[in-house]
Design a protein around this motif. Structure first.
Motif, PDB file in Angstrom:
ATOM      1  N   ASP A 104       0.826  -1.196   0.000  1.00 50.79           N
ATOM      2  CA  ASP A 104       0.000   0.000   0.000  1.00 50.79           C
ATOM      3  C   ASP A 104       0.865   1.252   0.000  1.00 50.79           C
ATOM      4  N   THR A 105       0.233   2.363  -0.338  1.00 51.79           N
ATOM      5  CA  THR A 105       0.911   3.662  -0.327  1.00 51.79           C
ATOM      6  C   THR A 105       0.441   4.471   0.880  1.00 51.79           C
ATOM      7  N   ILE A 109       4.731   2.028   8.690  1.00 53.83           N
ATOM      8  CA  ILE A 109       4.956   1.561  10.065  1.00 53.83           C
ATOM      9  C   ILE A 109       6.371   1.956  10.437  1.00 53.83           C
ATOM     10  N   SER A 110       6.534   2.535  11.610  1.00 50.73           N
ATOM     11  CA  SER A 110       7.867   2.976  12.012  1.00 50.73           C
ATOM     12  C   SER A 110       8.794   1.777  12.212  1.00 50.73           C
ATOM     13  N   GLU A 111      10.054   2.009  11.927  1.00 53.03           N
ATOM     14  CA  GLU A 111      11.065   0.946  11.995  1.00 53.03           C
ATOM     15  C   GLU A 111      11.116   0.294  13.376  1.00 53.03           C
ATOM     16  N   GLU A 112      10.944   1.084  14.423  1.00 50.98           N
ATOM     17  CA  GLU A 112      11.012   0.519  15.774  1.00 50.98           C
ATOM     18  C   GLU A 112       9.784  -0.322  16.128  1.00 50.98           C
ATOM     19  N   ASP A 113       8.681  -0.132  15.421  1.00 50.78           N
ATOM     20  CA  ASP A 113       7.470  -0.925  15.676  1.00 50.78           C
ATOM     21  C   ASP A 113       7.476  -2.272  14.949  1.00 50.78           C
ATOM     22  N   VAL A 158       7.834   4.844   6.663  1.00 49.24           N
ATOM     23  CA  VAL A 158       6.829   5.782   7.159  1.00 49.24           C
ATOM     24  C   VAL A 158       6.543   6.856   6.108  1.00 49.24           C
ATOM     25  N   GLY A 159       5.250   7.059   5.865  1.00 49.39           N
ATOM     26  CA  GLY A 159       4.813   8.072   4.918  1.00 49.39           C
ATOM     27  C   GLY A 159       4.935   7.678   3.462  1.00 49.39           C
ATOM     28  N   VAL A 160       5.409   6.452   3.197  1.00 51.71           N
ATOM     29  CA  VAL A 160       5.631   6.040   1.811  1.00 51.71           C
ATOM     30  C   VAL A 160       4.854   4.781   1.454  1.00 51.71           C
ATOM     31  N   LYS A 161       5.114   3.687   2.179  1.00 52.02           N
ATOM     32  CA  LYS A 161       4.466   2.426   1.825  1.00 52.02           C
ATOM     33  C   LYS A 161       4.674   1.377   2.903  1.00 52.02           C
ATOM     34  N   THR A 162       3.852   0.346   2.798  1.00 50.28           N
ATOM     35  CA  THR A 162       4.029  -0.875   3.577  1.00 50.28           C
ATOM     36  C   THR A 162       3.833  -2.036   2.625  1.00 50.28           C
TER      37      THR A 162
END
Length: 176
Positions: A104-105, A109-113, A158-162
């Motif tokens: 998705d765009t 999710i933050s790297e630490e999560d 974060v703010g880009v994609k998952t």
């Protein structure tokens, strides 16, 4: 609807922890199943103004899965992708090596999560901020996939994609 899903997730997490979840693996065309599941969320996505794209280069890719459990996993992941995408696209595509990707765009999710994303009850920063998460969905997905001898991984910015990657190749083959 959300309350019913939350109650069902809680019940199912209890079943998983007590080894009471029944698994019925069959060899099926994952492309066809994925397309059907994807089509079932199109209206939900349209209401959120999100485009959903299913793109399969091959028409057939056979994997050993439990169809009902796979539907549940896919619906959970697609629901998350749509829920956390404020504008843009959710893409679903199979890879030749028995992997299925949901990308998705969205807000990411933050790297630490990421290391804790599959922990029971963990919602992460985005889930807490938006108050949209119970912390059970990805926990259930991971545990069901483990029971099916499959794997799940998540890559995000974060703010880009998952990008959620389901590896449907088998470690332990026991098919009906």
């Amino acid at each position: 609807n959300r309350l019913i899903r939350l109650i069902n997730n809680f019940i199912d997490s209890t079943k998983l922890e007590n080894n009471k979840v029944e698994i019925h693996k069959k060899r099926v065309n994952i492309v066809s199943i994925t397309e059907d599941i994807t089509m079932s969320v199109i209206n939900f996505a349209k209401r959120q103004k999100i485009d959903v794209v299913f793109d399969a280069e091959q028409e057939e890719l056979y994997c050993d899965i439990d169809i009902d459990q796979m539907e549940r996993i896919m619906l959970n992941i697609l629901s998350n992708a749509i829920k956390y995408t404020t504008k843009g696209t959710v893409s679903i595509y199979p890879l030749e090596n028995k992997k299925l990707v949901i990308e998705d765009t969205g807000i990411g999710i933050s790297e630490e999560d990421i290391p804790r994303i599959f922990d029971k009850g963990f919602t992460g920063y985005n889930g807490r901020t938006n108050k949209k998460a119970s912390g059970l969905g990805l926990y259930l997905c991971k545990n069901i996939l483990d029971k099916l001898s499959h794997k799940i991984s998540i890559e995000s910015e974060v703010g880009v994609k998952t990008k959620v990657i389901l590896d449907l190749s088998m470690i332990d083959i026991n098919i009906e």
